[in-house]
Scaffold this motif. Structure first.
Motif, PDB file in Angstrom:
ATOM      1  N   GLU A  45     -40.480 -46.719  33.435  1.00 11.99           N
ATOM      2  CA  GLU A  45     -41.352 -47.552  34.355  1.00 11.99           C
ATOM      3  C   GLU A  45     -40.932 -47.513  35.700  1.00 11.99           C
ATOM      4  N   LEU A  46     -39.527 -47.423  35.866  1.00 11.99           N
ATOM      5  CA  LEU A  46     -39.321 -47.202  37.326  1.00 11.99           C
ATOM      6  C   LEU A  46     -39.341 -45.864  37.931  1.00 11.99           C
ATOM      7  N   GLN A  47     -39.606 -44.834  37.208  1.00  7.11           N
ATOM      8  CA  GLN A  47     -39.579 -43.599  37.616  1.00  7.11           C
ATOM      9  C   GLN A  47     -38.284 -43.028  37.895  1.00  7.11           C
ATOM     10  N   LEU A  48     -37.305 -43.352  37.310  1.00  9.41           N
ATOM     11  CA  LEU A  48     -36.016 -42.895  37.556  1.00  9.41           C
ATOM     12  C   LEU A  48     -35.649 -42.086  36.237  1.00  9.41           C
ATOM     13  N   PRO A  49     -35.270 -40.703  36.533  1.00  6.65           N
ATOM     14  CA  PRO A  49     -34.786 -39.801  35.552  1.00  6.65           C
ATOM     15  C   PRO A  49     -33.601 -40.270  34.654  1.00  6.65           C
ATOM     16  N   PRO A  50     -33.768 -40.005  33.359  1.00  4.08           N
ATOM     17  CA  PRO A  50     -32.378 -40.591  32.519  1.00  4.08           C
ATOM     18  C   PRO A  50     -31.809 -39.275  32.482  1.00  4.08           C
ATOM     19  N   ILE A  51     -30.490 -39.331  32.235  1.00  2.00           N
ATOM     20  CA  ILE A  51     -29.625 -38.079  31.927  1.00  2.00           C
ATOM     21  C   ILE A  51     -28.944 -38.501  30.717  1.00  2.00           C
ATOM     22  N   LEU A  52     -29.471 -37.842  29.364  1.00  2.00           N
ATOM     23  CA  LEU A  52     -28.724 -38.431  28.106  1.00  2.00           C
ATOM     24  C   LEU A  52     -27.553 -37.511  27.945  1.00  2.00           C
ATOM     25  N   ILE A  53     -26.510 -38.073  27.451  1.00  2.86           N
ATOM     26  CA  ILE A  53     -25.234 -37.681  27.368  1.00  2.86           C
ATOM     27  C   ILE A  53     -24.694 -38.127  26.041  1.00  2.86           C
ATOM     28  N   LEU A  54     -24.169 -37.196  25.104  1.00  5.06           N
ATOM     29  CA  LEU A  54     -23.621 -37.608  23.953  1.00  5.06           C
ATOM     30  C   LEU A  54     -22.043 -37.435  23.905  1.00  5.06           C
ATOM     31  N   THR A  55     -21.198 -38.486  24.039  1.00  2.00           N
ATOM     32  CA  THR A  55     -19.748 -38.295  24.341  1.00  2.00           C
ATOM     33  C   THR A  55     -19.133 -38.366  23.099  1.00  2.00           C
ATOM     34  N   LYS A  56     -17.696 -38.048  23.146  1.00  2.00           N
ATOM     35  CA  LYS A  56     -16.966 -38.010  22.013  1.00  2.00           C
ATOM     36  C   LYS A  56     -17.219 -37.093  20.996  1.00  2.00           C
ATOM     37  N   ALA A  57     -17.615 -35.960  21.365  1.00  2.00           N
ATOM     38  CA  ALA A  57     -18.052 -34.777  20.318  1.00  2.00           C
ATOM     39  C   ALA A  57     -16.844 -34.229  19.841  1.00  2.00           C
ATOM     40  N   ASP A  58     -15.843 -34.507  20.214  1.00  2.00           N
ATOM     41  CA  ASP A  58     -14.557 -34.018  19.607  1.00  2.00           C
ATOM     42  C   ASP A  58     -14.107 -34.754  18.260  1.00  2.00           C
ATOM     43  N   LYS A  59     -14.659 -35.869  18.130  1.00  2.00           N
ATOM     44  CA  LYS A  59     -14.354 -36.757  17.158  1.00  2.00           C
ATOM     45  C   LYS A  59     -14.863 -36.332  15.816  1.00  2.00           C
ATOM     46  N   ILE A  60     -15.803 -35.405  15.627  1.00  2.00           N
ATOM     47  CA  ILE A  60     -16.472 -35.051  14.400  1.00  2.00           C
ATOM     48  C   ILE A  60     -16.826 -33.575  14.493  1.00  2.00           C
ATOM     49  N   SER A  61     -17.190 -32.952  13.344  1.00  2.00           N
ATOM     50  CA  SER A  61     -17.014 -31.394  13.180  1.00  2.00           C
ATOM     51  C   SER A  61     -18.407 -30.878  13.922  1.00  2.00           C
ATOM     52  N   LYS A  62     -18.472 -29.539  14.091  1.00  2.00           N
ATOM     53  CA  LYS A  62     -19.422 -29.011  14.423  1.00  2.00           C
ATOM     54  C   LYS A  62     -20.675 -29.259  13.727  1.00  2.00           C
ATOM     55  N   ILE A  63     -20.641 -28.976  12.642  1.00  2.00           N
ATOM     56  CA  ILE A  63     -21.741 -29.324  11.643  1.00  2.00           C
ATOM     57  C   ILE A  63     -22.147 -30.888  11.655  1.00  2.00           C
ATOM     58  N   ASN A  64     -21.276 -31.635  11.795  1.00  2.00           N
ATOM     59  CA  ASN A  64     -21.787 -32.977  12.143  1.00  2.00           C
ATOM     60  C   ASN A  64     -22.488 -33.456  13.545  1.00  2.00           C
ATOM     61  N   GLN A  65     -21.906 -32.377  14.400  1.00  2.00           N
ATOM     62  CA  GLN A  65     -22.268 -32.707  15.869  1.00  2.00           C
ATOM     63  C   GLN A  65     -23.793 -32.184  15.426  1.00  2.00           C
ATOM     64  N   LYS A  66     -24.313 -31.197  15.384  1.00  2.00           N
ATOM     65  CA  LYS A  66     -25.690 -30.707  14.994  1.00  2.00           C
ATOM     66  C   LYS A  66     -26.448 -31.654  14.276  1.00  2.00           C
ATOM     67  N   LYS A  67     -25.951 -32.247  13.099  1.00  2.00           N
ATOM     68  CA  LYS A  67     -26.659 -33.217  12.531  1.00  2.00           C
ATOM     69  C   LYS A  67     -26.911 -34.500  13.121  1.00  2.00           C
ATOM     70  N   GLN A  68     -25.975 -34.946  14.047  1.00  2.00           N
ATOM     71  CA  GLN A  68     -26.003 -36.359  14.760  1.00  2.00           C
ATOM     72  C   GLN A  68     -26.919 -35.922  16.036  1.00  2.00           C
ATOM     73  N   ARG A  69     -26.784 -34.763  16.547  1.00  2.00           N
ATOM     74  CA  ARG A  69     -27.788 -34.596  17.839  1.00  2.00           C
ATOM     75  C   ARG A  69     -29.038 -34.570  17.250  1.00  2.00           C
ATOM     76  N   GLN A  70     -29.516 -34.031  16.175  1.00  2.00           N
ATOM     77  CA  GLN A  70     -30.732 -34.029  15.650  1.00  2.00           C
ATOM     78  C   GLN A  70     -31.352 -35.446  15.337  1.00  2.00           C
ATOM     79  N   LYS A  71     -30.342 -36.363  14.576  1.00  2.00           N
ATOM     80  CA  LYS A  71     -30.630 -37.486  14.365  1.00  2.00           C
ATOM     81  C   LYS A  71     -30.990 -38.580  15.693  1.00  2.00           C
ATOM     82  N   ILE A  72     -30.388 -38.187  16.657  1.00  2.00           N
ATOM     83  CA  ILE A  72     -30.407 -39.108  17.963  1.00  2.00           C
ATOM     84  C   ILE A  72     -31.527 -38.662  18.688  1.00  2.00           C
TER      85      ILE A  72
END
Length: 196
Positions: free
Chosen positions: A132-159
């Motif tokens: 609404e404010l015409q401000l671009p968001p920068i979406l960032i998923l932190t703490k990626a090292d806390k889960i496996s690469k397979i789960n990173q992919k799953k969570q990324r898709q889910k989010i």
């Protein structure tokens, strides 16, 4: 991005305390303890520029950090389960809302999310408001090292599905491994060149 200087300037609670420098700003918003401070420290190659804490709610004011004497990274108070008095939490909402809605120097808001969590009402409301404010968001998923690469992919898709965005719009980040640091700068740098 070559970091030549990074310095704390001020902690502000109201507009009269904001820096007067006409530099572009990128703000960082997210739940308490999501890793905003660690993210900023990693981006600017400093271990303690932004104070970090394992206790949610450490950041209670809007903190301005001047980078290369040409732009600001702004650490906003976290929201959610912060262990602070209720009267302090009540001040946070209006304080952050006033900054985001009124600050003409603000070029984008990095919306920081823990990859292990599903976006909640706050993320959805914040993204709708930024649109609404015409401000671009920068979406960032932190703490990626806390889960496996397979789960990173799953969570990324889910989010991505929950937010209605493509997975390539969700860069992964880890302050421990520095994963995603360059990708995030690639997103930020073009935004800094927009005229105020």
């Amino acid at each position: 991005m070559i970091i030549k200087s990074a310095e704390f300037v001020i902690s502000a609670a109201k507009t009269s305390q904001y820096p007067i420098d006409p530099f572009p700003e990128i703000a960082f918003a997210g739940r308490s303890n999501v890793g905003k401070s660690s993210l900023i420290n990693t981006l600017v190659n400093r271990k303690q520029l932004v104070k970090t804490s394992s206790t949610p709610g450490r950041t209670q004011l809007i903190n301005f950090f001047c980078i290369n004497r040409s732009f600001f990274l702004v650490d906003l108070p976290g929201y959610g389960y912060a262990k602070v008095p209720a009267y302090v939490q009540k001040k946070w909402g209006p304080m952050v809302e006033t900054y985001i809605a009124s600050r003409i120097n603000l070029k984008a808001v990095a919306v920081i999310m823990d990859i292990r969590r599903t976006p909640n009402t706050f993320e959805h409301n914040l993204l709708a408001w930024l649109k609404e404010l015409q401000l671009p968001p920068i979406l960032i998923l932190t703490k990626a090292d806390k889960i496996s690469k397979i789960n990173q992919k799953k969570q990324r898709q889910k989010i991505g599905a929950a937010l209605g965005v493509q997975t390539d719009e969700l860069p992964l980040f880890s302050s421990k491994t520095r994963l995603g640091k360059e990708k995030i700068w690639q997103i930020i740098i073009p935004l800094l060149k927009n005229p105020i």
